[in-house]
Scaffold this motif. Structure first.
Motif, mmCIF file in Angstrom:
data_model
loop_
_atom_site.group_PDB
_atom_site.id
_atom_site.type_symbol
_atom_site.label_atom_id
_atom_site.label_comp_id
_atom_site.label_asym_id
_atom_site.label_seq_id
_atom_site.Cartn_x
_atom_site.Cartn_y
_atom_site.Cartn_z
ATOM 1 N N LEU A 198 35.633 47.834 62.104
ATOM 2 C CA LEU A 198 34.407 46.973 62.028
ATOM 3 C C LEU A 198 33.541 47.318 63.439
ATOM 4 O O LEU A 198 32.316 47.185 63.082
ATOM 5 C CB LEU A 198 35.061 45.429 62.169
ATOM 6 N N GLN A 199 34.309 47.348 64.703
ATOM 7 C CA GLN A 199 33.278 47.627 65.683
ATOM 8 C C GLN A 199 32.687 48.975 65.552
ATOM 9 O O GLN A 199 31.568 49.036 65.906
ATOM 10 C CB GLN A 199 34.446 47.675 66.885
ATOM 11 N N ALA A 213 37.525 48.834 57.181
ATOM 12 C CA ALA A 213 37.969 47.776 57.963
ATOM 13 C C ALA A 213 38.497 46.624 56.804
ATOM 14 O O ALA A 213 39.452 45.944 57.312
ATOM 15 C CB ALA A 213 36.680 47.254 58.645
ATOM 16 N N ARG A 264 44.970 43.832 61.374
ATOM 17 C CA ARG A 264 44.080 43.290 62.280
ATOM 18 C C ARG A 264 43.382 44.229 63.045
ATOM 19 O O ARG A 264 42.276 44.139 63.292
ATOM 20 C CB ARG A 264 44.331 42.008 62.793
ATOM 21 N N LEU A 287 34.228 40.206 62.542
ATOM 22 C CA LEU A 287 34.540 40.574 63.792
ATOM 23 C C LEU A 287 34.957 39.073 64.599
ATOM 24 O O LEU A 287 35.800 39.017 65.428
ATOM 25 C CB LEU A 287 33.599 41.398 64.640
ATOM 26 N N LYS A 288 33.997 38.100 64.309
ATOM 27 C CA LYS A 288 34.123 36.922 65.137
ATOM 28 C C LYS A 288 35.491 36.174 64.549
ATOM 29 O O LYS A 288 36.336 35.412 65.437
ATOM 30 C CB LYS A 288 33.314 35.832 64.345
ATOM 31 N N ALA A 344 30.121 42.254 58.521
ATOM 32 C CA ALA A 344 30.875 42.936 59.590
ATOM 33 C C ALA A 344 31.154 41.956 61.068
ATOM 34 O O ALA A 344 31.989 41.966 61.562
ATOM 35 C CB ALA A 344 30.478 44.321 60.050
ATOM 36 N N GLN A 345 29.825 41.536 61.212
ATOM 37 C CA GLN A 345 29.755 40.564 62.280
ATOM 38 C C GLN A 345 30.403 39.195 62.260
ATOM 39 O O GLN A 345 31.335 38.879 63.051
ATOM 40 C CB GLN A 345 28.253 40.162 62.773
ATOM 41 N N SER A 373 41.736 46.853 61.461
ATOM 42 C CA SER A 373 40.351 46.379 60.801
ATOM 43 C C SER A 373 39.323 46.192 61.973
ATOM 44 O O SER A 373 38.009 46.507 61.907
ATOM 45 C CB SER A 373 40.688 45.006 60.250
ATOM 46 N N ARG A 374 39.694 45.695 63.207
ATOM 47 C CA ARG A 374 38.674 45.462 64.326
ATOM 48 C C ARG A 374 38.172 46.724 64.861
ATOM 49 O O ARG A 374 36.969 46.711 64.841
ATOM 50 C CB ARG A 374 39.508 44.510 65.540
ATOM 51 N N GLU A 375 39.193 47.647 64.704
ATOM 52 C CA GLU A 375 38.476 49.067 65.221
ATOM 53 C C GLU A 375 37.436 49.707 64.672
ATOM 54 O O GLU A 375 36.489 49.853 64.700
ATOM 55 C CB GLU A 375 39.693 49.941 65.368
#
Length: 198
Positions: free
Chosen positions: A171-172, A155, A164, A195-196, A191-192, A167-169
Motif C-alpha cells: 500500500l505504501q 496489498a 498486514r 493504510l489508516k 489505499a490511503q 499489505s502495508r508495504e
C-alpha cells in the motif's frame, strides 16, 4: 468517467476511419470494450472480442506471429472469462499470456506486461484463485516494480490473507508511486483508507 472514455474512443475511431484493423483503431476499440466491462455491458465487450478473434484468425496472428490485437483480445478474454466464471478457459488464457509475456511491450508502452499480468491477477482473484492471483501480481511487479495498480491489488489480497505487514508495504508503495496522480482516483483513496487501518 466511462461514458466520457467511450466518447473519446469514438472520436479517435472517427479520425482513423477506414483503418479497421490499424493498430490505433484496434487499441481504441479495445479501450471502449474495457469501459463497457466496467459498466457491466458484457454484450458489447463480447462483440468486440468476436471482432478481434475474427481478425486474428483472418490474419493468421498467434503467439509466434504476434501483433498488438492478440494482446488486446487476450486481455478482454481474461476479463470476460472471470465475469462468466469460466475457470478452465481462464487458465488457458493465463497460459497464453505467459507464452507472449516477452512481447507485451516495454515500460513506456501503455498496457505492457505489468498491466497485462495485473489484469490476469484481478481476473483470477475474481474467481477465487488467490494464490494464482498473487503470482500474477508479483509477476507484474517483477517486470516493473513501480507499477502502482499491482502494488495496490497485491496489498488488498495480502490483507485478505491476514498479512498486514506485506499489505502495508505494498500500500505504501502504491501511494508513493501515485504521488503525482489525480488525487480523486478511487484506488488512491482506498489505499490511503486501508493504510489508516493498518
Amino acid at each position: 468517467d466511462f461514458a466520457a472514455a467511450r466518447r473519446a474512443c469514438d472520436q479517435g475511431l472517427t479520425l482513423v476511419a477506414g483503418s479497421e484493423y490499424d493498430d490505433r483503431a484496434i487499441e481504441l476499440t479495445w479501450l471502449k470494450a474495457m469501459a463497457d466491462l466496467e459498466t457491466n455491458n458484457l454484450d458489447a465487450a463480447r462483440a468486440v472480442l468476436a471482432k478481434l478473434d475474427k481478425a486474428i484468425a483472418t490474419k493468421g496472428i498467434n503467439e509466434t506471429n504476434y501483433k498488438p490485437m492478440y494482446k488486446f483480445a487476450l486481455l478482454l478474454r481474461l476479463r470476460l472469462y472471470a465475469e462468466d466464471r469460466k475457470s478452465e478457459e481462464l487458465d488457458k488464457a493465463v497460459s497464453d499470456l505467459n507464452w507472449v509475456k516477452d512481447k507485451l511491450g516495454y515500460w513506456a508502452t501503455p498496457y505492457d506486461r505489468a498491466f497485462s499480468f495485473d489484469v490476469a491477477g484481478t481476473a483470477l482473484e475474481k474467481i477465487g484463485r488467490a494464490s494464482q492471483a498473487e503470482e500474477a501480481y508479483r509477476g507484474a511487479l517483477s517486470y516493473n516494480p513501480h507499477f502502482p495498480l499491482a502494488h495496490f491489488h497485491l496489498a488488498s489480497l495480502l490483507l485478505n490473507k491476514g498479512d498486514r505487514a506485506g499489505s502495508r508495504e505494498h500500500l505504501q508503495a502504491s501511494v508513493a508511486e501515485w504521488k503525482d496522480a489525480d488525487a480523486s482516483m478511487v484506488e488512491i483513496a482506498a489505499a490511503q483508507q486501508l493504510l489508516k487501518k493498518l
